[in-house]
Design an enzyme around this catalytic site. Structure first.
Site, PDB file in Angstrom:
ATOM      1  N   CYS A 152       0.832  -1.211   0.000  1.00  0.00           N
ATOM      2  CA  CYS A 152       0.000   0.000   0.000  1.00  0.00           C
ATOM      3  C   CYS A 152       0.862   1.255   0.000  1.00  0.00           C
ATOM      4  O   CYS A 152       0.512   2.262  -0.612  1.00  0.00           O
ATOM      5  CB  CYS A 152      -0.947  -0.008   1.198  1.00  0.00           C
ATOM      6  SG  CYS A 152      -2.130  -1.385   1.111  1.00  0.00           S
ATOM      7  N   THR A 153       1.996   1.189   0.671  1.00  0.00           N
ATOM      8  CA  THR A 153       2.917   2.327   0.672  1.00  0.00           C
ATOM      9  C   THR A 153       3.500   2.520  -0.715  1.00  0.00           C
ATOM     10  O   THR A 153       3.563   3.652  -1.219  1.00  0.00           O
ATOM     11  CB  THR A 153       4.033   2.115   1.718  1.00  0.00           C
ATOM     12  OG1 THR A 153       3.426   2.024   3.014  1.00  0.00           O
ATOM     13  CG2 THR A 153       5.036   3.250   1.692  1.00  0.00           C
TER      14      THR A 153
END
Length: 156
Positions: free
Chosen positions: A45-46
């Site tokens: 997600c980062t």
């Protein structure tokens, strides 16, 4: 509710990291990249959020707004944005109602355990609020570039 290309995208209002409530209808007249992701501060997600950050100006040049959605609370979104200098809003779908409307709240399996969570997905909504394109079961590598290219080729 089923979501279908060429049809009106499901409308919603969710709390955002800026302290306001954001509605899809706020962006009528702009293309919207609505991306659903499982959890703040996790590796995939980062990477995805930073890819959107790094291409933010290119999307803006195409009159497109990026909105990220996860079940994390607003406070978590604020930390995520501050840590990675994200220039777009993150929306808190804590009761996963919007995720369910978009069909991305799924039964998942990890290390033999079953649980419900968001299946990484992106929806491109045109200036009239219609679903133009959808990407489901997204693989992070190259995804942001694909979404950008779609808008460049189809919504300009």
């Amino acid at each position: 509710m089923s979501i279908e290309k060429g049809k009106q995208a499901p409308t919603f209002t969710l709390p955002a990291n800026n302290g306001e409530h954001v509605s899809l209808s706020d962006y009528k007249g702009k293309n919207v990249v609505l991306y659903f992701y499982p959890k703040d501060m996790t590796p995939g997600c980062t990477t995805e959020a930073c890819d959107f950050r790094d291409h933010h100006e290119s999307f803006a040049d195409l009159d497109a707004v990026i909105l990220g959605v996860s079940p994390d609370p607003v406070e978590s979104h604020k930390k995520f944005i501050d840590k990675h200098e994200l220039p777009f809003l993150l929306l808190a779908d804590e009761d996963h109602q919007v995720s369910e409307e978009y069909g991305v709240w799924k039964l998942k399996k990890n290390f033999g355990k079953e649980y419900y969570g968001i299946e990484r997905s992106t929806f491109i909504i045109d200036k009239d609020g219609n679903l133009a394109e959808e990407y489901r079961k997204v693989k992070v590598d190259g995804h942001v570039e694909s979404a950008l290219e779609y808008i460049r080729e189809n919504l300009q």
